[in-house]
Design an enzyme around this catalytic site. Structure first.
Site, PDB file in Angstrom:
ATOM      1  N   ASP A 218       0.862  -1.183   0.000  1.00 49.48           N
ATOM      2  CA  ASP A 218       0.000   0.000   0.000  1.00 49.48           C
ATOM      3  C   ASP A 218       0.898   1.234   0.000  1.00 49.48           C
ATOM      4  O   ASP A 218       2.122   1.111  -0.136  1.00 49.48           O
ATOM      5  CB  ASP A 218      -0.956  -0.032   1.210  1.00 49.48           C
ATOM      6  N   HIS A 292      -3.180   3.151  -4.413  1.00 47.14           N
ATOM      7  CA  HIS A 292      -2.525   2.702  -3.170  1.00 47.14           C
ATOM      8  C   HIS A 292      -1.094   2.205  -3.422  1.00 47.14           C
ATOM      9  O   HIS A 292      -0.634   1.287  -2.746  1.00 47.14           O
ATOM     10  CB  HIS A 292      -3.345   1.569  -2.523  1.00 47.14           C
ATOM     11  N   ASP A 369      -8.990  -0.725  -5.719  1.00 46.12           N
ATOM     12  CA  ASP A 369      -9.891   0.188  -5.006  1.00 46.12           C
ATOM     13  C   ASP A 369      -9.344   1.620  -4.981  1.00 46.12           C
ATOM     14  O   ASP A 369      -8.144   1.837  -5.108  1.00 46.12           O
ATOM     15  CB  ASP A 369     -10.092  -0.296  -3.560  1.00 46.12           C
ATOM     16  N   GLU A 370     -10.267   2.542  -4.831  1.00 48.76           N
ATOM     17  CA  GLU A 370      -9.975   3.938  -4.490  1.00 48.76           C
ATOM     18  C   GLU A 370      -8.887   4.565  -5.358  1.00 48.76           C
ATOM     19  O   GLU A 370      -7.965   5.213  -4.862  1.00 48.76           O
ATOM     20  CB  GLU A 370      -9.572   4.016  -3.009  1.00 48.76           C
TER      21      GLU A 370
HETATM   22  C1  ACM Z   1     -11.080  -0.701   0.766  1.00 46.23           C
HETATM   23  O1  ACM Z   1     -11.539  -0.664   1.914  1.00 46.23           O
HETATM   24  N1  ACM Z   1     -10.586   0.401   0.226  1.00 46.23           N
HETATM   25  C2  ACM Z   1     -11.107  -1.913  -0.019  1.00 46.23           C
END
Ligand code: ACM
Length: 652
Positions: A218, A292, A369-370
């Site tokens: 991350d 990330h 994600d994100e």
């Molecule tokens: C997450 O909680 N961003 C997968």
């Protein structure tokens, strides 16, 4: 004299057991019987359990009879350790059949279709315990249930004298509702040592979890050695140690030492994989890309589309995203791998080749994600990629990236899994989806024919606070135990064959050590375990909570931390017609009394007991509350500033 007394006592026990054996249904109420009659508190609740009359007493010379199976090594070692350390008894493991072993572990010759590959049948009779299963995993789970039938002191790490090692006679036929029973442990935000990961595995298997999802990369750290990419661990695994509320730390200066973190060597990973496997746990690795990814980019800036990446550093908890407009976030730095850069795919090929070899599990999780889109929106390389590939939107750019990553993952003989955002730009039908933002994304994915693991924030995010922020380490959202217990990973209207199972996720931005990781995991980990293992119709909050309290005592003895937050009252505020503050206090569990003070002193049960909504006296600054069960304090002393309640109630 003492010897004679013990001798008479032993005779008495033996006689009682013998009498039970003969009488079968006898209702004798000896000490032992009442001990064995205390409520059975197995978590997760077994599919079928019948309590029989009588009890079984552990003899001080225990024989465990097992067939030859290398896969049973850990099951036997666990059973031997649990039965010998706290009792001080001798435990003998034998292979050839003997006349009357204390415990028999049997792999069925003929498969019992009713229990599948992880189920077991446990029979505790007055003279013998027998566990049967089709596969070694079933025996392991049978042993976990067996341990939970014994007195709580069986969890002790040292000998405990004066305990009657007795358990009720039962017949248990048990098997899981779902095959994927996961816990995610984020070892990227804060690093946890190999030994700590093993400790986490030891705790999770008692509750029949079988998947440990390790979040290995991350913005704050890259945690796995990749041969040929040394900077990932020389640079990417280290940041500046900061303590406090993660997310808003003052950005580190150039001269602050970057020596906080760590990583697992490939040998460490092999050891962890073996350790988990011996306990019937698969480890699923996650490398979170393309977002990330700051730790990777700080190591190899050429993986970014943004030239300034050359100056990027592994994040130490300073702010790098702006969430004020909601999702997707606005990146304040570009923490994404560049989908328009071929070097990225070469990099990922190297990473996933090695990861595929290290982790035997069939899935590799690739994050997704994100992803902050703002840098991609302005980038010429991305614009060219869009033109070349006919991509109309930024989510389609991510989808292009994910397709290429899936090809890499498949080329290593593995299956691709990612967070639910990957559905947005149109992901390939073979992608497995981990639904985290809510249940609906998982439902949509299952309806579109994807394999789905449900781990939605509203039930399964165990990084969230467990009670009021006034007491808990502050996180941006809350998830109480009772809400976790409502988790049903298989929603109505979805073909269950697409739902592989469910999972709780422990993100560790605010988790600085293993004790806090345990505190966040238990007891919500019990609730999720029961939601993925036990038949839906067996779930019952009151009964579950009674068992949870028994397990609190077990965890105390096992020296595993857990949160007592469930006992803390819930504050609700509103304004009366004349705009005064009205404070309502409730509890998550029944049978508790709440005592309070407004005078800055510590309330106990001789203080006013809460019965109706409170209006704070005009000059009061703080409301202190504590819960009791009868005469005993059970919750924590909570100090709630009136100002905070005024703020929560909104304008006067
Ligand atoms: C997450 O909680 N961003 C997968």
């Amino acid at each position: 004299m003492k010897f004679i007394a013990s001798f008479i006592f032993l005779l008495f026990i033996n006689f009682t057991v013998f009498a039970q054996a003969i009488e079968g249904n006898s209702e004798t109420t000896t000490d032992l019987e009442s001990y064995a009659n205390s409520e059975i508190a197995i978590i997760p609740a077994p599919a079928n359990l019948t309590k029989l009359a009588g009890h079984f007493v552990l003899p001080n010379n225990i024989t465990i009879q097992v067939g030859k199976s290398p896969e049973l090594k850990q099951t036997i070692a666990f059973l031997q350790e649990r039965l010998s350390i706290p009792t001080g008894y001798h435990v003998n493991v034998i292979n050839p059949p003997v006349a009357n072993p204390t415990i028999k572990l049997i792999i069925n010759d003929t498969e019992d279709a009713s229990i599948g590959t992880e189920g077991y049948h446990l029979s505790v009779g007055v003279r013998q315990v027998v566990i049967r299963a089709n596969k070694p995993a079933g025996l392991f789970y049978g042993v976990q249930s067996l341990i939970q039938l014994l007195p709580k002191e069986i969890e002790s790490k040292e000998e405990v004298k004066g305990i009657k090692w007795v358990m009720p006679c039962v017949e248990v036929t048990d098997y899981p509702r779902l095959g994927w029973r996961g816990l995610m442990f984020d070892v990227a935000r804060h690093f946890f040592t190999k030994q700590e990961v093993k400790q986490y595995i030891d705790a999770m298997v008692r509750y029949k979890y079988n998947i440990l999802h390790l979040h290995l990369a991350d913005d704050e750290g890259w945690r796995i050695e990749i041969k040929g990419l040394p900077k990932l661990t020389e640079v990417g695994a280290w940041n500046v140690k900061r303590i406090g509320t993660f997310g808003d730390f003052i950005p580190p200066t150039a001269d602050e030492p970057r020596n906080y973190g760590g990583f697992y060597t490939q040998e460490d990973i092999k050891e962890l994989v073996e350790y988990a496997k011996a306990r019937f746990v698969n480890i699923m690795p996650e490398i979170d890309v393309p977002g990330h990814s700051l730790a990777a980019i700080a190591s190899y800036p050429e993986l970014s589309c943004t030239p300034e990446a050359i100056n990027y550093k592994v994040r130490s908890g300073e702010k790098i995203m702006d969430w004020s407009r909601g999702a997707p976030p606005l990146g304040l730095v570009d923490n994404t791998l560049c989908p328009a850069n071929e070097k990225v795919y070469v990099f990922l090929d190297t990473v996933f080749s090695q990861i595929a070899k290290l982790f035997p599990f069939e899935y590799i999780h690739v994050g997704g994600d994100e992803v902050a889109r703002n840098f991609w929106e302005k980038n010429d390389q991305i614009k060219e990629l869009m033109k070349r590939e006919g991509l109309k939107t930024i989510p389609e750019v991510q989808a292009y990236f994910e397709r290429r990553v899936e090809t890499i993952i498949q080329s290593k003989g593995k299956k691709f899994m990612a967070w639910d955002e990957v559905l947005e730009g149109g992901v390939s039908p073979t992608a497995a989806v981990m639904s985290w933002r809510n249940m609906q994304h998982g439902i949509d994915a299952a309806k579109a024919g994807h394999e789905v693991v449900m781990s939605p924030t509203q039930f399964a995010y165990i990084d969230y606070m467990q009670a009021d922020a006034i007491t808990e380490p502050r996180v941006y959202a809350s998830l109480r135990l009772s809400k976790s217990y409502e988790f049903d990973p298989v929603p109505a209207g979805v073909d269950p064959k697409f739902i592989k199972g469910g999972q709780a996720n422990l993100w560790t931005e605010q988790v600085y050590n293993i004790r806090q990781a345990e505190y966040m995991t238990w007891p919500r980990g019990f609730a999720i375990a029961e939601s993925v293992w036990s038949p839906k119709e067996k779930k019952n909050w009151t009964n579950f909570f009674a068992r949870t309290e028994e397990h609190f005592k077990r965890l105390d003895i096992a020296e595993t931390k857990y949160a007592p937050s469930v006992y803390d009252p819930i504050f609700t505020v509103r304004r009366s017609a004349d705009r005064n503050l009205l404070i309502t206090l409730t509890t998550e569990v029944e049978g508790l009394d709440i005592y309070y003070s407004f005078d800055n002193s510590f309330p106990d049960r001789f203080y006013p007991k809460y019965t109706t909504p409170l209006v704070p006296p005009v000059d009061a600054k703080v409301l202190k509350v504590i819960t009791y069960r009868g005469k005993n304090p059970i919750g924590r002393m909570m100090n709630m500033p009136i100002e905070e309640l005024e703020k929560r109630a909104g304008k006067r």
